[in-house]
Motif scaffolding. Sequence first.
Motif: not given
Length: 309
Positions: A38-44
């Motif tokens: 779980v992450s907060n990668i831009e555009g994903r």
Amino acid sequence: MKKWVQFLLCVLLSASFWIVHNLSQNYASIVSVPVVAVSNIEGRAAVSTSEATATAQVDASGFRHLVLGRRHKRPVQVQFGAAEFRHVRGEWYSIANASLYRYVPQLFGDGVTVENFISDDLEFSFPEETYKKVPVRPVASIDFEPQYMAVKPLTLQPDSVLVYGEPSRLENLSYVQTKPLELSELRSSVHGKVRLEPPSGVRLSHQESIYSMEVSRFVEIRSEERIGTRNVPARVDLSVLPSTATVVFRCVFPLTADPAGQVSFYIDWQDFNGSRTGRCVARCDGLPDGVIDYVITPEVFDCLVRTAE
């Protein structure tokens, strides 16, 4: 018969003590755990659509090893920082084994020490999602104790977020609001966290913002100031009516310098030239750092131009 019962009870009790003693000891073994990232990668996407297996030599008590054996039959979700990932190809991102040590409690639980990771760097698939970046607007009710005010407006960090969702939902979305924030009777600087209000049907890159506001006691200084002019072309006479104004400065207490002798108020020719009515707002130059705010009366000035012959 009684002797046999007593003997069996002693055996069971001894065995129980032996088991507890041994399970209390620490043992090293190799443990594998399936992981969903779980992450907060831009555009994903926020959650990976693939799993990866983290394998490590761990040191833990016998009891913890029993728990690990039951726990890791299903994947565990681990919240990784976006900066930890390296883009590999397409929608695939990897995280180095060296970065996994800070996530040991999420991977294996408390009470486990990882001696080293045996598996290769973990790779996860994060599909693209439609998104747009919008500002965050605070919804705040703020009041101060007498003779106190904000040195600067309330600030938010982050002050903008990424909003993920269907294009039709994002089309008319221009900002995101915070939950209502009430700050009352302030007499000192404040900071804290405030939740964001997610619009229906979308996902936000952040769930909260950190707010801060510097508050100071102030003192008022009243002064009569002349209203000058600037950037007026040659052979043009620009008159300002009235030629003076009453200015009330609100300064940080204690006062270190009188702003009246350092500041200048003027009408800029460009403002007059772009005005349809000839009425302009005075600009300010040289305002000292200790001045929080000022009120000028009147707020608007009549300007007349006369070309020199």
